[in-house]
Design a protein around this motif. Sequence first.
Motif, mmCIF file in Angstrom:
data_model
loop_
_atom_site.group_PDB
_atom_site.id
_atom_site.type_symbol
_atom_site.label_atom_id
_atom_site.label_comp_id
_atom_site.label_asym_id
_atom_site.label_seq_id
_atom_site.Cartn_x
_atom_site.Cartn_y
_atom_site.Cartn_z
ATOM 1 N N MET A 151 41.058 22.333 -5.824
ATOM 2 C CA MET A 151 40.531 22.824 -7.083
ATOM 3 C C MET A 151 39.014 22.846 -7.067
ATOM 4 O O MET A 151 38.408 23.767 -7.576
ATOM 5 C CB MET A 151 41.040 21.964 -8.243
ATOM 6 N N VAL A 152 38.380 21.841 -6.485
ATOM 7 C CA VAL A 152 36.929 21.813 -6.411
ATOM 8 C C VAL A 152 36.433 22.921 -5.497
ATOM 9 O O VAL A 152 35.451 23.574 -5.764
ATOM 10 C CB VAL A 152 36.410 20.436 -5.928
ATOM 11 N N ALA A 153 37.126 23.169 -4.410
ATOM 12 C CA ALA A 153 36.682 24.175 -3.454
ATOM 13 C C ALA A 153 36.847 25.588 -3.995
ATOM 14 O O ALA A 153 36.100 26.478 -3.613
ATOM 15 C CB ALA A 153 37.460 24.022 -2.148
ATOM 16 N N SER A 154 37.778 25.810 -4.879
ATOM 17 C CA SER A 154 38.084 27.161 -5.341
ATOM 18 C C SER A 154 36.886 27.928 -5.887
ATOM 19 O O SER A 154 36.688 29.074 -5.526
ATOM 20 C CB SER A 154 39.198 27.127 -6.394
ATOM 21 N N PRO A 155 36.044 27.369 -6.789
ATOM 22 C CA PRO A 155 34.921 28.152 -7.294
ATOM 23 C C PRO A 155 33.963 28.582 -6.182
ATOM 24 O O PRO A 155 33.382 29.646 -6.245
ATOM 25 C CB PRO A 155 34.228 27.205 -8.277
ATOM 26 N N VAL A 156 33.820 27.759 -5.169
ATOM 27 C CA VAL A 156 32.933 28.097 -4.064
ATOM 28 C C VAL A 156 33.501 29.274 -3.291
ATOM 29 O O VAL A 156 32.797 30.218 -2.961
ATOM 30 C CB VAL A 156 32.733 26.881 -3.141
ATOM 31 N N VAL A 157 34.779 29.235 -2.998
ATOM 32 C CA VAL A 157 35.427 30.301 -2.243
ATOM 33 C C VAL A 157 35.388 31.605 -3.027
ATOM 34 O O VAL A 157 35.210 32.675 -2.460
ATOM 35 C CB VAL A 157 36.877 29.908 -1.907
ATOM 36 N N GLY B 118 34.926 17.093 -2.289
ATOM 37 C CA GLY B 118 34.586 18.506 -2.198
ATOM 38 C C GLY B 118 33.111 18.797 -2.202
ATOM 39 O O GLY B 118 32.270 17.906 -2.248
ATOM 40 N N ASP B 119 32.831 20.062 -2.168
ATOM 41 C CA ASP B 119 31.489 20.601 -2.068
ATOM 42 C C ASP B 119 31.380 21.691 -3.131
ATOM 43 O O ASP B 119 32.289 22.504 -3.272
ATOM 44 C CB ASP B 119 31.340 21.184 -0.658
ATOM 45 N N LEU B 120 30.307 21.699 -3.894
ATOM 46 C CA LEU B 120 30.120 22.697 -4.937
ATOM 47 C C LEU B 120 28.749 23.323 -4.745
ATOM 48 O O LEU B 120 27.748 22.618 -4.629
ATOM 49 C CB LEU B 120 30.226 22.034 -6.317
ATOM 50 N N ARG B 121 28.690 24.656 -4.713
ATOM 51 C CA ARG B 121 27.440 25.365 -4.464
ATOM 52 C C ARG B 121 27.201 26.401 -5.553
ATOM 53 O O ARG B 121 28.136 27.023 -6.041
ATOM 54 C CB ARG B 121 27.498 26.071 -3.111
ATOM 55 N N PHE B 122 25.918 26.572 -5.883
ATOM 56 C CA PHE B 122 25.531 27.540 -6.900
ATOM 57 C C PHE B 122 24.423 28.445 -6.374
ATOM 58 O O PHE B 122 23.438 27.963 -5.829
ATOM 59 C CB PHE B 122 25.001 26.842 -8.158
ATOM 60 N N PRO B 123 24.554 29.761 -6.597
ATOM 61 C CA PRO B 123 23.443 30.672 -6.296
ATOM 62 C C PRO B 123 22.444 30.640 -7.456
ATOM 63 O O PRO B 123 22.787 30.228 -8.573
ATOM 64 C CB PRO B 123 24.122 32.031 -6.196
ATOM 65 N N ALA B 124 21.248 31.077 -7.204
ATOM 66 C CA ALA B 124 20.215 31.097 -8.244
ATOM 67 C C ALA B 124 20.643 31.912 -9.458
ATOM 68 O O ALA B 124 20.247 31.610 -10.582
ATOM 69 C CB ALA B 124 18.909 31.638 -7.664
#
Length: 127
Positions: free
Chosen positions: A10-16, A32-38
């Motif tokens: 579930m945590v990975a899903s927004p990144v993918v 998990g890992d969560l990343r955001f673009p500018a």
Amino acid sequence: MKKLLLAAVMVASPVVAQSNQGFVVRFTGFLGDLRFPAEQMRADFVEIDDDTARVAFALDEAGTASFAQFTRLHVNQPVTMFICGQQVASPVFTGEIDNGFYSSDAIDSDLARDMVAALNGLGDCPD
């Protein structure tokens, strides 16, 4: 064990779901890992004193939902926050953060200014 695996997915899903555009803010944790673009945020410079400042940001609606989920899954666990590939915080969340606002630890003022510019699309990430 199945719930833990489901939580990690579930945590990975927004990144993918996001495109391969450059990610400038990243949180890493055990689950998990969560990343955001500018494009998903607005950043601000918060001066502490002449030499140090914080980078504060507000996420858009989708980013806020992803961040709330990430923080909920990582309560009382150490995570690491990176901006432009540089570690800027090592928080332990004491609860879910569902308002989409967060800030770095105190860092060098010049570095913070450059990071804010990059997050707001006004420059590149500092080296």
